[in-house]
Scaffold this active site. Structure first.
Site, PDB file in Angstrom:
ATOM      1  N   CYS B 242       6.427  -0.779  -3.780  1.00 31.66           N
ATOM      2  CA  CYS B 242       5.052  -1.120  -4.128  1.00 31.66           C
ATOM      3  C   CYS B 242       4.632  -2.341  -3.341  1.00 31.66           C
ATOM      4  CB  CYS B 242       4.949  -1.366  -5.619  1.00 31.66           C
ATOM      5  SG  CYS B 242       5.558   0.021  -6.565  1.00 31.66           S
ATOM      6  N   VAL B 243       5.042  -2.412  -2.096  1.00 30.39           N
ATOM      7  CA  VAL B 243       4.629  -3.530  -1.232  1.00 30.39           C
ATOM      8  C   VAL B 243       3.358  -3.157  -0.488  1.00 30.39           C
ATOM      9  CG1 VAL B 243       6.781  -4.734  -0.869  1.00 30.39           C
ATOM     10  CG2 VAL B 243       6.317  -2.695   0.435  1.00 30.39           C
TER      11      VAL B 243
END
Lengths: 348, 428
Positions: B242-243
């Site tokens: 989830c970067v």
């Protein structure tokens, strides 16, 4: 009709004198002075030096804004089409003056400008992002090479022509990264580059590695029990609602918050604005990123003199170094003005 | 290890009564797929949408992209540890629905997720504007914690990809690509005149929610190890990330790693491609030192002369990239690095958070801070309000006319560091 050029030079190249004459105030002469004699023929009759602006280097350094305003006024009044400053080679004050007048004229008059400097001239770092600079040698021996290069570039600017390869090779990079689409994808480019590197053939890196500033750690605080300690974080802890709208990534600002009466950062009163990590645990207990609770404890125990009443916060995620540097300088100054002796920096 | 990829060219998705393939179109039975996905008790709802190249559609925030694949022959099943068992994959035949992608979305783990525009200027920056997309919009149940939600979302993508491909097994392949990864003893003897080259494949493992999974193992817990490219093609490496969307390696780009493709293309001609080493990007200094030393030690054990090293993410992992670089170069192994840049919106800042003089051969996927205005689209799939808090968006991102100003950081795979796109940068 040829283009009208203004030439900026210092007292030395005007033949007035060296260091002892560096205080002379600006003087405007019609036509050519000093290096203008070489520069004017290089303009091929397509452009002509109409006036020469002469200023002592020390006078300039002490009156930067005023002299720049004078040059700008002259450009407007004499209907000048382009400004050429220098070449200043490795002369530091002169180079800075050339950069400053070029930048001012480019900004205020929106006409082409050019100067020529040695790469280590301090004017390069100050102005390379703002104006085109031809790379010159370190002394006036390089006049013969710098002059035609400056002339070629300024004529192309005036005629709104594309710069040629040799123009590009003599101009210093502004150091601005511009996105572009290559013909091949990155993976193909990488493997092709590796094949060249392995064969010992010439290859061109797409990004030259930066050189970093290194900061020497300060000496230890002698007596913590008397020191005022501040906390600063790049972990994005902000009052609930993120009142200063600090971005989740690529922060453009920082926040300054008074917490003189706060003993503990409570869930729902403080949150993180940081978009680079799982916010769950920071939001559950913001002290995990900005440890106010334990700092209040040691303040009470007398281990530190005082916790500074304001904390500073930003988001370190994808934030440009130039922004971080600017925030750091401002925050540092504010802490110094508040007589803070030491800072605890927390990241994530 | 020999693997054949049976590529069936897909141009379109449609909904219908039976899931299957005909005339370059994959038809999906909505009810059947929805029921399958809702078996996961962590989910409250599933919506399915279609998005094709040129459609006036914006999808955000996209969490993962997955290419539909399943095994036709050979041991195990794709996505081992999730769909398949944990035994070794990478041999036999695998069906690929080429040109199709599953995109997972929903208000899950914002702020980090990405934008996919199917037309307009934003479409130029994401490869997923060129794929036919089945978009799965996920509504989680209340009270499910974030990392559980991430897992649920990851499973939705993998299950959908496998379900669809499995329903198209009878489709005739338009193209069959064969990949062979011989035993090391043979690989070392082959092409004696060509330089041996390996690939150091850095996997995002900064955690929390910055995770990559290898056969179901969290990559932050691995020591660097060797993997066959064919295992990767069967989904041995899964994104749990989830970067920032621009440079996270989603599952689709892992499956189609272009560096492996390019190394194969040059194999036997300019180089002898003998190995792929996966390593991680953990946050502690001890981990960074250990993993970089171990990865380069493996390269030395292989006796390679050159390495391509790819990064995932930015900032903290720059330190891993640089350690890998200088440790290799100082061992006499030549390197080329693939990274991207955070040079500020004006492009005037230094681009990396770490640096070494040995990094003299660097490919860049572009400056992620560059601003772009995305014009309004007729349809938005997902959750528009997330735009202002996604990485690369900012307060004020949303304009009154429905357009958005964002950094390309917010666009899925815009600066992909596997070199998946043609994006790059130059200095002026």
């Amino acid at each position: 009709m040829s283009y009208r050029v203004l030439h900026y030079i210092n007292q030395f190249f005007a033949g007035i004198g060296g260091e002892e004459k560096a205080d002379i105030s600006p003087e405007i002469r019609d036509g050519l002075v000093g290096p203008g004699q070489a520069l004017n023929p290089a303009l091929n009759g397509e452009a002509e030096i109409i006036k020469t602006f002469i200023c002592g280097d020390n006078y300039f350094a002490n009156n930067i804004d005023a002299v720049c305003a004078q040059v700008v006024a002259l450009v407007k009044e004499a209907k000048i089409d382009a400004l050429i400053a220098g070449p200043a080679f490795n002369a530091g004050r002169y180079g800075t003056a050339c950069g400053a007048v070029c930048a001012a004229v480019a900004k205020e008059c929106n006409i082409p400008v050019i100067t020529a400097l040695y790469p280590e001239n301090p004017g390069v770092d100050l102005y390379r992002k703002l104006i085109p600079i031809v790379e010159s040698s370190d002394s006036a021996r390089g006049m013969g090479k710098a002059v035609p290069a400056m002339a070629s570039v300024i004529l192309k600017f005036l005629k709104k022509e594309e710069l040629c390869k040799s123009d590009h090779s003599c101009l210093m990079e502004k150091g601005i990264r511009i996105n572009m689409f290559y013909d091949e994808n990155g993976a193909e480019r990488a493997v092709a580059m590796l094949v060249k590197k392995l064969k010992g053939e010439e290859f061109t890196t797409e990004y030259k590695m930066p050189v970093f500033d290194r900061v020497e750690p300060r000496p230890a605080v002698k007596d913590m029990s008397k020191a005022t300690i501040a906390i600063v974080t790049s972990g994005g802890i902000v009052p609930k609602g993120n009142p200063d709208h600090i971005a989740a990534s690529s922060a453009q600002n920082y926040g300054e918050y008074d917490f003189a009466n706060v003993k503990d950062l409570l869930q729902n009163e403080y949150i993180t604005a940081h978009g680079g990590y799982d916010q769950t645990y920071a939001n559950e207990d913001p002290d995990r990123v900005l440890p106010v609770d334990v700092l209040r404890d040691i303040e009470k125990e007398g281990k530190i003199g005082k916790l500074h009443n304001k904390f500073y916060t930003t988001v370190g995620n994808g934030t440009a170094v130039a922004n971080a540097l600017a925030f750091g300088k401002e925050i540092g100054q504010k802490l110094r003005d508040a007589n803070v002796q030491a800072v605890i920096l927390t990241s994530t | 290890m020999k693997l054949e990829l049976h590529r069936v060219k897909v141009k379109k998705w449609a909904f219908g009564s039976a899931t299957g393939f005909a005339n370059a179109t994959v038809t999906v039975n909505k009810e059947e797929l929805t029921a399958l996905l809702l078996q996961d008790e962590r989910l409250a709802g599933i919506e399915l949408h279609l998005a094709h190249p040129g459609d006036s559609i914006r999808i955000l925030p996209v969490k993962d992209a997955i290419e539909p694949r399943c095994k036709l022959e050979g041991a195990g099943e794709v996505f081992p540890g999730y769909i398949g068992d944990v035994d070794t994959v990478g041999e036999g035949k695998t069906l690929v629905l080429d040109g199709a992608a599953i995109l997972t979305t929903g208000r899950l783990v914002a702020p980090q997720e990405g934008i996919v525009d199917m037309k307009g200027p934003g479409a130029d920056y994401t490869p997923f504007s060129q794929t036919a997309n089945l978009v799965v919009y996920i509504t989680p149940r209340e009270g499910v914690v974030l990392h559980e939600l991430e897992n649920a979302c990851r499973m939705v993508g993998l299950k959908t990809a496998h379900y669809v491909a499995s329903s198209c097994k009878s489709a005739k392949a338009d193209k069959v690509d064969s990949y062979d990864f011989p035993p090391l003893a043979e690989a070392m003897q082959a092409h004696p005149k060509l330089p041996k080259v390996a690939y150091v494949y850095m996997l995002q493992s900064q955690g929390l929610l910055h995770d990559t999974w290898v056969y179901g193992v969290d990559a932050k817990q691995i020591l660097p190890t060797l993997i066959s490219p064919t295992e990767i093609m069967d989904g041995a490496i899964i994104s749990g990330n989830c970067v920032s969307a621009c440079d996270k390696n989603n599952t689709y780009v892992h499956l189609n790693n272009p560096i492996i493709e390019s190394l194969y293309k040059r194999h036997g001609k300019d180089i002898n491609f003998v190995g792929t080493i996966i390593t991680n990007e953990n946050v502690t200094l001890a981990d960074k030192k250990r993993s970089s030393s171990y990865a380069i030690k493996l390269a030395k054990m292989l006796g390679v002369e050159g390495l391509v090293i790819s990064e995932e993410g930015f900032g903290n992992p720059d330190a891993d990239l640089i350690m890998n670089c200088w440790k290799a170069e100082r061992s006499g192994i030549k390197t080329v690095l693939i990274t991207d840049e955070f040079a500020g919106r004006d492009g005037a800042s230094q681009s990396l958070a770490d640096s070494c003089p040995e990094g003299n051969a660097c490919v860049t996927a572009g400056n992620a801070n560059m601003l772009i205005t995305l014009p309004p689209m007729d349809i938005t799939i997902g959750d528009l309000p997330t735009a202002e808090v996604l990485a690369g968006g900012f307060f004020g991102s949303m304009n009154k006319d429905g357009s958005m100003d964002v950094e390309i950081q917010a666009i899925l795979s815009a600066t992909n560091e596997l070199g998946f796109t043609r994006n790059g940068a130059r200095t002026e």
